[in-house]
Design a protein around this motif. Structure first.
Motif, mmCIF file in Angstrom:
data_model
loop_
_atom_site.group_PDB
_atom_site.id
_atom_site.type_symbol
_atom_site.label_atom_id
_atom_site.label_comp_id
_atom_site.label_asym_id
_atom_site.label_seq_id
_atom_site.Cartn_x
_atom_site.Cartn_y
_atom_site.Cartn_z
ATOM 1 N N GLU A 1 0.803 -1.109 0.077
ATOM 2 C CA GLU A 1 -0.025 0.082 0.096
ATOM 3 C C GLU A 1 0.853 1.326 -0.068
ATOM 4 O OE1 GLU A 1 -2.523 -0.200 3.397
ATOM 5 O OE2 GLU A 1 -4.021 -1.687 2.404
ATOM 6 N N ALA A 2 1.761 1.212 0.927
ATOM 7 C CA ALA A 2 2.797 2.284 1.036
ATOM 8 C C ALA A 2 3.583 2.702 -0.199
ATOM 9 C CB ALA A 2 3.887 2.181 2.129
ATOM 10 N N VAL A 3 4.019 1.540 -0.909
ATOM 11 C CA VAL A 3 4.850 1.571 -2.320
ATOM 12 C C VAL A 3 3.894 1.922 -3.293
ATOM 13 C CG1 VAL A 3 5.722 0.087 -4.091
ATOM 14 C CG2 VAL A 3 6.451 -0.062 -1.543
ATOM 15 N N ILE A 4 2.567 1.558 -3.367
ATOM 16 C CA ILE A 4 1.715 2.287 -4.308
ATOM 17 C C ILE A 4 1.536 3.512 -4.328
ATOM 18 C CG2 ILE A 4 -0.738 2.254 -4.926
ATOM 19 C CD1 ILE A 4 -0.489 -1.012 -4.529
ATOM 20 N N SER A 5 1.341 3.922 -3.099
ATOM 21 C CA SER A 5 0.987 5.675 -2.680
ATOM 22 C C SER A 5 2.018 6.317 -3.204
ATOM 23 C CB SER A 5 0.426 5.746 -1.533
ATOM 24 O OG SER A 5 1.571 5.402 -0.488
ATOM 25 N N MET A 6 3.511 5.939 -3.139
ATOM 26 C CA MET A 6 4.471 6.722 -3.249
ATOM 27 C C MET A 6 5.288 6.668 -4.862
ATOM 28 S SD MET A 6 4.556 8.643 -0.459
ATOM 29 C CE MET A 6 6.303 9.167 -0.411
ATOM 30 N N ARG A 7 4.588 5.702 -5.408
ATOM 31 C CA ARG A 7 5.259 5.334 -6.814
ATOM 32 C C ARG A 7 5.198 6.497 -7.672
ATOM 33 N NH1 ARG A 7 4.061 -0.312 -7.915
ATOM 34 N NH2 ARG A 7 6.092 -0.614 -7.112
ATOM 35 N N ALA A 8 4.184 7.292 -7.548
ATOM 36 C CA ALA A 8 4.290 8.368 -8.344
ATOM 37 C C ALA A 8 5.265 9.516 -8.075
ATOM 38 C CB ALA A 8 2.986 8.912 -8.145
ATOM 39 N N ASN A 9 5.236 9.609 -6.658
ATOM 40 C CA ASN A 9 6.420 10.659 -6.412
ATOM 41 C C ASN A 9 7.826 10.276 -6.681
ATOM 42 O OD1 ASN A 9 4.062 11.067 -4.745
ATOM 43 N ND2 ASN A 9 5.224 11.981 -3.260
ATOM 44 N N ALA A 10 8.098 9.070 -6.573
ATOM 45 C CA ALA A 10 9.084 8.314 -7.047
ATOM 46 C C ALA A 10 9.550 8.393 -8.361
ATOM 47 C CB ALA A 10 9.421 6.910 -6.495
ATOM 48 N N GLY A 11 8.542 8.317 -8.994
ATOM 49 C CA GLY A 11 8.518 8.361 -10.539
ATOM 50 C C GLY A 11 8.737 9.550 -11.097
ATOM 51 N N GLU A 12 8.419 10.547 -10.428
ATOM 52 C CA GLU A 12 8.643 11.961 -10.747
ATOM 53 C C GLU A 12 10.254 12.504 -10.808
ATOM 54 O OE1 GLU A 12 6.137 14.843 -8.452
ATOM 55 O OE2 GLU A 12 4.413 13.934 -9.259
ATOM 56 N N ILE B 1 1.568 2.388 11.050
ATOM 57 C CA ILE B 1 2.948 1.796 10.414
ATOM 58 C C ILE B 1 3.017 2.126 8.843
ATOM 59 C CG2 ILE B 1 3.774 -0.703 9.966
ATOM 60 C CD1 ILE B 1 4.105 -0.008 12.960
ATOM 61 N N ARG B 2 2.156 2.307 8.333
ATOM 62 C CA ARG B 2 1.896 2.299 6.956
ATOM 63 C C ARG B 2 2.595 3.872 6.930
ATOM 64 N NH1 ARG B 2 -3.122 1.278 5.042
ATOM 65 N NH2 ARG B 2 -3.785 3.178 5.820
ATOM 66 N N GLN B 3 2.081 4.963 7.879
ATOM 67 C CA GLN B 3 2.651 6.328 7.858
ATOM 68 C C GLN B 3 4.124 6.126 8.177
ATOM 69 O OE1 GLN B 3 0.404 8.396 10.821
ATOM 70 N NE2 GLN B 3 1.591 10.240 10.383
ATOM 71 N N VAL B 4 4.568 5.430 8.829
ATOM 72 C CA VAL B 4 5.882 5.153 8.987
ATOM 73 C C VAL B 4 6.542 4.888 7.663
ATOM 74 C CG1 VAL B 4 7.994 4.011 10.107
ATOM 75 C CG2 VAL B 4 5.826 4.953 11.715
ATOM 76 N N ILE B 5 6.029 3.818 7.257
ATOM 77 C CA ILE B 5 6.883 3.455 5.856
ATOM 78 C C ILE B 5 6.823 4.494 4.808
ATOM 79 C CG2 ILE B 5 6.680 1.508 4.067
ATOM 80 C CD1 ILE B 5 5.367 -0.158 6.044
ATOM 81 N N ILE C 1 8.355 11.722 14.483
ATOM 82 C CA ILE C 1 7.009 11.242 14.525
ATOM 83 C C ILE C 1 6.945 9.520 14.414
ATOM 84 C CG2 ILE C 1 4.833 11.026 13.407
ATOM 85 C CD1 ILE C 1 4.943 13.887 12.795
ATOM 86 N N SER C 2 7.861 9.266 13.048
ATOM 87 C CA SER C 2 7.858 7.787 13.175
ATOM 88 C C SER C 2 8.524 6.960 14.195
ATOM 89 C CB SER C 2 8.954 7.452 11.938
ATOM 90 O OG SER C 2 8.026 8.208 10.505
ATOM 91 N N LYS C 3 9.479 7.642 14.755
ATOM 92 C CA LYS C 3 10.147 7.217 16.163
ATOM 93 C C LYS C 3 9.029 6.874 17.183
ATOM 94 C CE LYS C 3 14.027 7.626 19.172
ATOM 95 N NZ LYS C 3 13.837 8.477 20.289
ATOM 96 N N ARG C 4 8.197 7.852 17.401
ATOM 97 C CA ARG C 4 7.398 7.548 18.522
ATOM 98 C C ARG C 4 6.221 6.811 18.142
ATOM 99 N NH1 ARG C 4 7.536 11.776 22.242
ATOM 100 N NH2 ARG C 4 5.972 10.741 23.360
ATOM 101 N N LEU C 5 5.887 6.711 16.682
ATOM 102 C CA LEU C 5 4.744 5.474 16.571
ATOM 103 C C LEU C 5 5.367 4.302 16.609
ATOM 104 C CD1 LEU C 5 3.221 7.288 13.040
ATOM 105 C CD2 LEU C 5 2.113 7.003 15.625
#
Lengths: 133, 750
Positions: free
Chosen positions: B607-618, B641-645, B714-718
């Motif tokens: 899920e995380a990868v899918i949501s960031m793929r566009a950003n990476a692609g840019e 956890i997804r947020q962290v990833i 934030i990631s650390k706290r989560l």
């Protein structure tokens, strides 16, 4: 496409800018967009025109907010199958859940991603008023 | 010689005709008359004895001829009405009869009488011839048998009486009555030996004065004493003259006495005495045998009753001892218990009174604080160790009996005055200390004390000692308890104060809490409001800039595109910052909850990868994921956890200009490790700790400065909210790998 064949989207939000944004984007995608700034007026419009989708801001002024409006809407037998998508600036899970409980079919976070909006609208209209999760 | 003298002075004609009597006939009659045992007499009409034969004369005297028959036979002054001669005179026929004659010389005579008339020529009765045949022996024998029979019957009745009951008093009363009757005595008594007091008493009697029951003589005195001493019967004809006579009997008129001992085995326990009040009442062998028979039965009765009493006594003693034990174990108030002990002690040995003496070891003084049935003032008396009976007993630890207290060298005048006659004293011992003594006394009922009494009192003494010890221990305990109580009281008061203090603080805390809750609520509202307030304008900035950029308002030239792009991008950045800020604020306020759900880690990564793929692609970057087979689900809050990833991937994209970003999962038995590896610029190890710090800001000038923002914090706290760890491995110029772990075994309800 003729006016009468266009799907009707009702956007309910007290913020003019949000309504303007949504209207521009969705009209560009070929929908007819109706607006209402609060729950009362939204229900008034629905009385005469049954929309194909309602975009409902959770926070509305007046006697009833978006959730209450949705509830009332759902009490009408005619409107059971109308998809209602909640709009909210809140990212809190409880708010999300409450929306779904009340009868919303979906939840969109603000700021709205206007690129995704048309696709979402299409998906929800296609699904019809599926049982809320 | 002629029998009938025709010339006799009374002028009685001869019987028959003289002429017809041959000489040897006349001798015959004379010989017969002179030699027979039977008495023959001839009486005239007036009862004069005209002729008496030798036998009769022998019985009644030579001079009876010429005297009246009633005078001779019966010693009467006038004729008897039923005289055989009388009958003959009246009837004119021969008369047979048996008669008893009481005669002072001969005693009782039983005779068989034959009386016949003597006629004159005219046929008139002129005289009566009386022949008396002595049948005294037979008669007496018969009477003896009858009497014997009667006696045996009576004896049997006595025996039955004795065997049927245990009321000794009643039995002995009957015994003395029967014995008196059976022996034809005038009176009788049963004497009993009182071993304890060494005296003889006469509790049961028949036909004697009532006061005899109260009399007593020393052991060995009196005929009773004599017979008991010798074990042999004593028969006396002249009681008053005997040296062993007892005045009360002599005064009662006892003249003759037959006394037999009452023996149980070879031990005399008393005597049966039978009395004649006239000198003539002599006791016969038969009487003696009868008396002995009765005595034997009486002895049995006494033994039975004694045994019964003995048992009864033992039971009574036992009961008293039990009572003492009960008193002692049920009460701990020493004074009360010891008072009870004095009561029981006197009861158990049948005494009048008792007292307890206690020794004050320090002073050597003896006091008498507890007493039963003694005058109150005696409690004030004090004694000394070694002096007085109690003093001696306490000193020597030996019990003693003083049966003549007033004569004792150890007597205390105060006690003598109080009337104490005899006393038995036992020491009161606790372990090997003698703390006092128990004394039981008699004040005048004449009671003396014996060894047995010492035994019983020793038991009570031991029980009393236990009571004293218990009470002493209890006293100590009580003292300690009081001390403790005192301390407890102190502590309780201190605690009470503390409690009040804490109550107060509690109230303060409560108030503070309420305020805090209020503040918290306000914070919540604030956060919610801010979230909304901040996002709403951004919605417009981002939205409209995009809208125009997309050409919805018409064509857009290159320059417009670029500028609009900047607006849009910054809008997005601002949004991100706001989100981070709000997230952190929520985390800081503890308002974020981690909701653990069994989630497949690979789905999250996808899920995380899918949501960031566009950003990476840019940016022209490749974004891949890599995970093994058979991953099992992990309890985690999927969204967070997804947020962290997503955050890590975002950072990776930001700091990588070219290359690949790989998101990987590794699972061990304990934890699941997510990693995001990039081929970016890397981070120098000196910054490893800092970058997770929310206040960290890269120094300007370093390319890595912009844009990390709050994400890592934030990631650390989560991650930490999942009890996991987050870390980085990197080298400048060689890329970075950010990793975080989530334990496999988090409880479902965190």
């Amino acid at each position: 496409m003729g006016e009468t064949e266009k799907k009707v989207i009702l956007v309910v939000d007290d913020n003019d800018d949000v309504r303007r944004l949504v209207k521009k984007v969705l009209e560009m995608s070929g929908y007819k967009v109706l607006e209402a700034p609060d729950g009362e007026q939204a229900l008034a419009i629905i009385d005469s025109v049954v929309p194909d989708l309602v975009l409902m801001d959770i926070r509305l002024p007046g006697p009833y907010d978006g959730l209450e409006t949705t509830r009332r809407l759902r009490e009408d037998a005619r409107l059971q199958r109308v998809p209602v998508v909640a709009l909210s600036a809140s990212v809190l899970e409880p708010d999300r859940q409450r929306a779904l409980t009340v009868g919303c079919n979906g939840f969109i976070c603000k700021p709205i991603d206007i690129a995704e909006l048309p696709k979402l609208v299409e998906t929800y209209i296609k699904r019809g008023a599926a049982t809320p999760r | 010689m002629s029998v009938i003298d025709s010339n006799n002075k009374f002028g009685v004609p001869a019987t028959g005709s003289d002429k017809n009597c041959s000489p040897w006939r006349r001798d015959l009659f004379a010989t017969i008359l002179a030699n027979i045992d039977d008495g023959v007499s001839v009486q005239d009409r007036d009862r004069h004895i005209v002729y008496a034969n030798e036998s009769l004369k022998r019985s009644f005297g030579d001079d009876i001829e010429g005297r009246y028959c009633f005078e001779i036979y019966h010693q009467r002054a006038e004729a008897c009405t039923d005289c055989p001669a009388d009958v003959v005179l009246k009837t004119g026929t021969t008369y047979h009869t048996k008669r008893r004659i009481q005669n002072s010389k001969r005693g009782t005579i039983f005779g068989e009488f034959t009386a016949a008339p003597l006629f004159d020529e005219q046929g008139q009765i002129v005289a009566v011839v009386e022949v008396v045949h002595n049948i005294t022996d037979q008669e007496l024998g018969k009477q003896d048998l009858l009497e014997e029979g009667e006696r045996l019957r009576r004896l049997a009745a006595v025996g039955k009486e004795i065997a049927s009951g245990l009321d000794l008093g009643g039995i002995l009363e009957k015994v003395v009555q029967y014995a008196t009757e059976l022996t034809s005595a005038d009176a009788g008594t049963v004497a009993l030996l009182d071993e304890k007091n060494n005296e003889i008493r006469y509790p049961y009697h028949f036909n004697m004065p009532a006061k005899l029951a109260d009399a007593a003589v020393p052991k060995g005195n009196g005929i009773a004493g004599l017979t008991m001493k010798t074990g042999q019967p004593v028969l006396l004809d002249d009681y008053p003259s005997h040296p062993d006579q007892v005045p009360i009997f002599t005064e009662a008129g006892v003249k003759t006495i037959m006394a037999v001992p009452l023996m149980i085995g070879d031990r005399p326990v008393g005597a049966l005495g039978l009395f004649g009040k006239s000198p003539g009442k002599k006791f016969t062998q038969t009487d003696l045998e009868m008396a002995q028979a009765v005595a034997g039965q009486a002895a049995v009765a006494i033994e039975n009753a004694n045994l019964f009493n003995e048992i009864g006594n033992q039971l009574r003693v036992q009961r008293e001892l039990n009572q003492v034990a009960v008193s002692i174990t049920s009460g701990l108030e020493l004074g009360h218990v010891l008072q009870e002990v004095t009561h029981h002690a006197s009861e158990v040995v049948n005494a009048d009174s008792a007292m307890i003496a206690l020794l004050d070891e320090e002073e050597g003084v003896i006091t008498y604080p507890y007493a039963h049935n003694l005058p109150q003032h005696l409690r004030q008396v004090t004694g000394q160790l070694g002096k007085g009976v109690a003093g001696r007993v306490i000193e020597t630890r030996e019990p003693r009996i003083d049966n003549d207290y007033s004569a004792s060298e150890l007597r205390n005048p105060a006690f003598v005055e109080a009337g104490i006659k005899s006393i038995v004293t036992v020491p009161l011992m606790i372990a090997d200390r003698c703390i006092g003594a128990i004394g039981v006394m008699d004040k005048g009922s004449g009671q003396k004390f014996f060894e047995d009494d010492i035994g019983i009192l020793s038991i009570i003494s031991r029980q009393a000692a236990v009571a004293v010890e218990n009470a002493r221990l209890y006293g100590k305990l009580s003292q300690s308890a009081q001390l403790l109580e005192g301390r407890v009281k102190e502590r309780t008061e201190a605690l009470s104060r503390m409690y009040q203090e804490s109550e107060r603080k509690s109230r303060e805390l409560e108030e503070a809490n309420i305020k805090l809750r209020e503040v918290d609520r306000m914070k919540s509202e604030f956060l919610a409001n801010m979230s909304h307030e901040l996002r709403t304008p951004l919605n417009s900035i981002i939205g409209f800039s995009k809208l125009v950029l997309d050409g919805l308002d018409g064509e857009v030239n290159e320059e417009q595109q670029k500028d609009l792009g900047i607006i849009h991008a910054n809008g997005l950045e601002l949004l991100r910052l706001i989100d981070d800020l709000l997230s952190l604020a929520k985390i800081e306020a503890g308002r974020i909850d981690v909701v653990l759900v069994e989630t497949p880690p690979d789905i999250l990564v996808e899920e995380a990868v899918i949501s960031m793929r566009a950003n990476a692609g840019e940016k022209g970057l490749e974004l891949k994921h890599s995970f093994p087979e058979d991953l099992h689900p992990v309890n985690m809050d999927a969204g967070k956890i997804r947020q962290v990833i997503v955050n890590l991937i975002g950072n990776a994209i930001k700091f990588t200009e070219a290359g690949t970003i790989i998101v990987a999962i590794e699972q061990t038995s304990d934890e699941t490790v997510f990693s995001v590896a990039d081929t970016g610029i890397g981070i120098s190890p000196t910054h490893f700790a800092e970058i997770f710090d929310r206040f960290h800001q890269e120094k300007p000038g370093e390319a890595a400065s912009a844009g990390v923002g709050l994400g890592l914090a934030i990631s650390k706290r989560l991650v930490e909210m999942h009890r996991g760890r987050i870390w980085v491995e990197s080298e400048p110029g060689k890329g970075s790998t950010f990793s975080f772990s989530v334990p496999n075994s988090n409880d479902v309800a965190n």
